[in-house]
Enzyme design. Structure first.
Site, PDB file in Angstrom:
ATOM      1  CG  HIS A  23      -2.085   0.911   1.109  1.00  0.00           C
ATOM      2  ND1 HIS A  23      -2.026   2.260   1.345  1.00  0.00           N
ATOM      3  CD2 HIS A  23      -3.351   0.646   0.723  1.00  0.00           C
ATOM      4  CE1 HIS A  23      -3.215   2.784   1.144  1.00  0.00           C
ATOM      5  NE2 HIS A  23      -4.042   1.845   0.752  1.00  0.00           N
ATOM      6  CG  ASP A  47      -8.320  -4.477  -2.795  1.00  0.00           C
ATOM      7  OD1 ASP A  47      -7.558  -3.545  -3.100  1.00  0.00           O
ATOM      8  OD2 ASP A  47      -9.555  -4.348  -2.726  1.00  0.00           O
TER       9      ASP A  47
HETATM   10  C1  SDX Z   1      -6.299  -0.039  -2.850  1.00  0.00           C
HETATM   11  O1  SDX Z   1      -4.521   4.438  -2.019  1.00  0.00           O
HETATM   12  C2  SDX Z   1      -5.485   3.826  -1.369  1.00  0.00           C
HETATM   13  O2  SDX Z   1      -5.891   4.189  -0.282  1.00  0.00           O
HETATM   14  C3  SDX Z   1      -6.079   2.648  -2.131  1.00  0.00           C
HETATM   15  C4  SDX Z   1      -7.070   1.793  -1.362  1.00  0.00           C
HETATM   16  C5  SDX Z   1      -8.358   2.529  -1.072  1.00  0.00           C
HETATM   17  O3  SDX Z   1      -9.077   2.126  -0.152  1.00  0.00           O
HETATM   18  O4  SDX Z   1      -8.713   3.442  -1.866  1.00  0.00           O
HETATM   19  O5  SDX Z   1      -6.498   1.376  -0.117  1.00  0.00           O
HETATM   20  C6  SDX Z   1      -7.458   0.559  -2.154  1.00  0.00           C
HETATM   21  O6  SDX Z   1      -6.067   0.303  -3.981  1.00  0.00           O
HETATM   22  C7  SDX Z   1      -5.416  -1.000  -2.110  1.00  0.00           C
HETATM   23  C8  SDX Z   1      -4.177  -1.466  -2.955  1.00  0.00           C
HETATM   24  C9  SDX Z   1      -4.629  -2.551  -3.910  1.00  0.00           C
HETATM   25  N1  SDX Z   1      -3.540  -2.904  -4.854  1.00  0.00           N
HETATM   26  C10 SDX Z   1      -2.899  -4.067  -4.759  1.00  0.00           C
HETATM   27  O7  SDX Z   1      -3.076  -4.874  -3.849  1.00  0.00           O
HETATM   28  C11 SDX Z   1      -1.951  -4.342  -5.933  1.00  0.00           C
HETATM   29  C12 SDX Z   1      -0.617  -4.880  -5.385  1.00  0.00           C
HETATM   30  N2  SDX Z   1       0.033  -3.791  -4.681  1.00  0.00           N
HETATM   31  C13 SDX Z   1       0.997  -3.003  -5.397  1.00  0.00           C
HETATM   32  O8  SDX Z   1       0.820  -2.887  -6.770  1.00  0.00           O
HETATM   33  C14 SDX Z   1       1.466  -1.756  -4.649  1.00  0.00           C
HETATM   34  O9  SDX Z   1       1.731  -2.163  -3.371  1.00  0.00           O
HETATM   35  C15 SDX Z   1       0.560  -0.552  -4.616  1.00  0.00           C
HETATM   36  C16 SDX Z   1       0.126  -0.141  -5.986  1.00  0.00           C
HETATM   37  C17 SDX Z   1      -0.636  -0.816  -3.783  1.00  0.00           C
HETATM   38  C18 SDX Z   1       1.346   0.596  -3.972  1.00  0.00           C
HETATM   39  O10 SDX Z   1       2.328   0.953  -4.880  1.00  0.00           O
HETATM   40  P1  SDX Z   1       3.447   2.071  -4.474  1.00  0.00           P
HETATM   41  O11 SDX Z   1       3.108   2.778  -3.244  1.00  0.00           O
HETATM   42  O12 SDX Z   1       3.729   2.872  -5.691  1.00  0.00           O
HETATM   43  O13 SDX Z   1       4.657   1.155  -4.098  1.00  0.00           O
HETATM   44  P2  SDX Z   1       5.701   0.659  -5.133  1.00  0.00           P
HETATM   45  O14 SDX Z   1       4.982   0.083  -6.301  1.00  0.00           O
HETATM   46  O15 SDX Z   1       6.678   1.744  -5.370  1.00  0.00           O
HETATM   47  O16 SDX Z   1       6.372  -0.529  -4.333  1.00  0.00           O
HETATM   48  C19 SDX Z   1       7.415  -0.259  -3.421  1.00  0.00           C
HETATM   49  C20 SDX Z   1       8.303  -1.486  -3.515  1.00  0.00           C
HETATM   50  C21 SDX Z   1       8.682  -1.837  -4.952  1.00  0.00           C
HETATM   51  O17 SDX Z   1       9.943  -2.501  -4.900  1.00  0.00           O
HETATM   52  P3  SDX Z   1      11.286  -1.588  -5.249  1.00  0.00           P
HETATM   53  O18 SDX Z   1      11.067  -1.034  -6.647  1.00  0.00           O
HETATM   54  O19 SDX Z   1      11.354  -0.523  -4.198  1.00  0.00           O
HETATM   55  O20 SDX Z   1      12.426  -2.605  -5.195  1.00  0.00           O
HETATM   56  O21 SDX Z   1       7.575  -2.631  -3.019  1.00  0.00           O
HETATM   57  C22 SDX Z   1       7.410  -3.566  -4.084  1.00  0.00           C
HETATM   58  C23 SDX Z   1       7.657  -2.847  -5.389  1.00  0.00           C
HETATM   59  O22 SDX Z   1       8.158  -3.728  -6.375  1.00  0.00           O
HETATM   60  N3  SDX Z   1       6.003  -4.008  -4.000  1.00  0.00           N
HETATM   61  C24 SDX Z   1       5.610  -5.269  -4.138  1.00  0.00           C
HETATM   62  C25 SDX Z   1       4.220  -5.230  -3.943  1.00  0.00           C
HETATM   63  N4  SDX Z   1       3.833  -3.970  -3.713  1.00  0.00           N
HETATM   64  C26 SDX Z   1       4.946  -3.226  -3.753  1.00  0.00           C
HETATM   65  N5  SDX Z   1       6.289  -6.412  -4.411  1.00  0.00           N
HETATM   66  C27 SDX Z   1       5.538  -7.531  -4.484  1.00  0.00           C
HETATM   67  N6  SDX Z   1       4.188  -7.589  -4.315  1.00  0.00           N
HETATM   68  C28 SDX Z   1       3.500  -6.449  -4.041  1.00  0.00           C
HETATM   69  N7  SDX Z   1       2.175  -6.481  -3.866  1.00  0.00           N
END
Ligand code: SDX
Length: 432
Positions: free
Chosen positions: A310, A367
């Site tokens: 998140h 989720d």
């Molecule tokens: C919702 O914003 C809100 O409040 C949203 C929400 C709401 O109620 O409105 O809470 C609802 O959208 C919840 C999130 C649902 N999405 C997912 O579950 C999809 C999987 N999660 C990711 O795609 C990610 O965690 C996000 C999109 C939720 C957050 O992305 P960020 O903040 O841009 O974080 P990032 O992508 O920069 O990740 C940081 C690091 C990265 O590694 P590095 O590049 O630093 O080496 O963490 C890793 C990412 O690769 N990472 C993950 C991961 N999520 C982040 N690695 C593996 N699995 C994951 N799920």
């Protein structure tokens, strides 16, 4: 609004000048540096493409402490609201800022109930979709079309018209969502029955069939209502920010909320509940979890654990805790021993012990477990994000209204840093 107080000055030395910018403090959470005057005084923009360090507004609706895993709606912890309140009462709280008195709640409930039916011509609107259309494609289209059927509440500058549009959106989303489901499965539409609660009405519109008597399961209705509460609002997430930006041009609430529906569909946002259950099914059994954990950690593999991570929560999403408990209750009530829940729990356990997830502070989010419950209740996976949008509609309306009522509100118009071609003269095609 502007109840944030200046508590300091930030000095920026740039282009040979020292710019002093106000530091503002709110009730909770980090202070902000107010950069409104930066361009005028220093001829520079700030740049923050994912808004990781940027606040877009002042708000009094929802507060999230990502480090502590705290979520408050108008000051009330989500755990207390989920345990003690109901979705319509939380909706009143989000829209009005205070929990309703009994008479206020009766009036609000009656107002919503009186708007649950859809214009009969909207029913014909569905005939234009293929039967196998994705439910979110139909929701984006039908919410966007609402202004064509309800032209009387289009002036966002009129508080009464705005309020009527919000009530219509909150009241009709369950009817729209249920019709979308019925259209997909080829069953006749079921009209709302206003002696039922909001969640009971929705479940009946989804699962009642003319050939049989339908009895609402109170456990499932309570679980549905709780799931709506857990999805109602979440500060300035992608879809809410979309609604605010769309509404900042003066676009009416139906158009702004339709934009929010479209944004929510993305798998990184509201679409994650559908993607998460598909992922859990693909994993299939606990012995395949290590393979997927390895893929999630592999920089060369685009796979991510859906339902994990998140932008704000760097601790357990408090909604996920309630959702996990609700999942266990629903499966027990339905007598379902769903292996997917076991896979989800084991995946969570393994991930939370893994250095990659610990270091990056990746925890289950809202989720991760919601799909297990919705699947057990009989919803197809493609309907999950529609249910998220149904619940989030009150949050979108509340945030939109707060923006419109903010006297400092202006049309949202970000700038950029330009790295394209410098000025050059046109060349005739014969000379290229
Ligand atoms: C919702 O914003 C809100 O409040 C949203 C929400 C709401 O109620 O409105 O809470 C609802 O959208 C919840 C999130 C649902 N999405 C997912 O579950 C999809 C999987 N999660 C990711 O795609 C990610 O965690 C996000 C999109 C939720 C957050 O992305 P960020 O903040 O841009 O974080 P990032 O992508 O920069 O990740 C940081 C690091 C990265 O590694 P590095 O590049 O630093 O080496 O963490 C890793 C990412 O690769 N990472 C993950 C991961 N999520 C982040 N690695 C593996 N699995 C994951 N799920």
């Amino acid at each position: 609004m502007n109840t944030a107080k200046q508590t300091g000055i930030a000095k920026l030395d740039i282009n040979g000048r020292t710019i002093e910018l106000p530091v503002l403090s709110g009730v909770e959470g980090p202070d902000v540096v107010d950069v409104k005057r930066l361009y005028a005084e220093a001829d520079v923009f700030t740049l923050d493409p994912g808004f990781t360090s940027t606040g877009s507004c002042e708000s009094q609706i929802t507060f999230i402490d990502g480090e502590k895993g705290v979520l408050l709606h108008r000051g009330y912890p989500i755990e207390q609201l989920a345990a003690n309140s109901g979705f319509l009462e939380v909706s009143y709280l989000l829209l009005n800022g205070e929990l309703p008195t009994q008479s206020e709640f009766r009036k609000f409930t009656h107002e919503v109930t009186q708007h649950t039916m859809l214009h009969t011509q909207m029913d014909r609107f569905f005939e234009g979709f293929r039967r196998d259309s994705h439910p979110m494609a139909m929701l984006t289209g039908t919410v966007g079309a609402m202004s064509a059927f309800y032209p009387g509440a289009m002036d966002s500058s009129d508080p009464d018209e705005r309020h009527l549009a919000y009530i219509r959106l909150i009241a009709k989303m369950p009817t729209l969502a249920a019709r979308i489901y019925k259209y997909n499965v080829g069953q006749p539409f079921v009209n709302p029955q206003n002696d039922l609660s909001y969640a009971e009405n929705f479940l009946r519109m989804c699962f009642a069939v003319p050939a049989e008597k339908y009895e609402t399961n109170p456990i499932l209705a309570k679980a549905m209502d709780k799931i709506f509460i857990l999805h109602a609002d979440h500060e300035q997430n992608a879809s809410t920010s979309t609604v605010r930006l769309a509404g900042s041009s003066g676009a009416h609430p139906y158009a702004a909320v339709a934009a929010g529906v479209a944004s929510l569909w993305g798998p990184s946002h509201g679409g994650a509940n559908e993607a998460c259950l598909n992922m859990l099914r693909e994993i299939g059994s606990v012995d395949r979890i290590p393979e997927f954990i390895a893929r999630a950690k592999d920089k060369n593999d685009p796979f991510r654990l859906m339902g994990f991570g998140h932008r704000v929560y760097k601790n357990y999403d408090p909604r996920a805790t309630v959702m996990q408990e609700t999942a266990a209750e629903v499966l027990y009530e339905l007598g379902i021993d769903n292996p997917v829940l076991q896979v989800a729990k084991e995946l969570e356990r393994i991930a939370l012990e893994d250095d990659y997830f610990i270091e990056k502070k990746l925890y289950p989010n809202v989720d991760f477990y919601s799909g297990v419950i919705l699947d057990a209740m009989g919803f197809p996976t493609e309907m999950f994000t529609v249910l998220f949008a149904l619940a989030r509609t009150v949050g979108w309306c509340s945030q939109l209204n707060e923006m419109i009522e903010d006297p400092s509100q202006r049309i949202g118009r970000p700038r950029q840093i330009y790295t394209g071609a410098a000025r050059r003269d046109f060349i005739e095609i014969k000379s290229r």
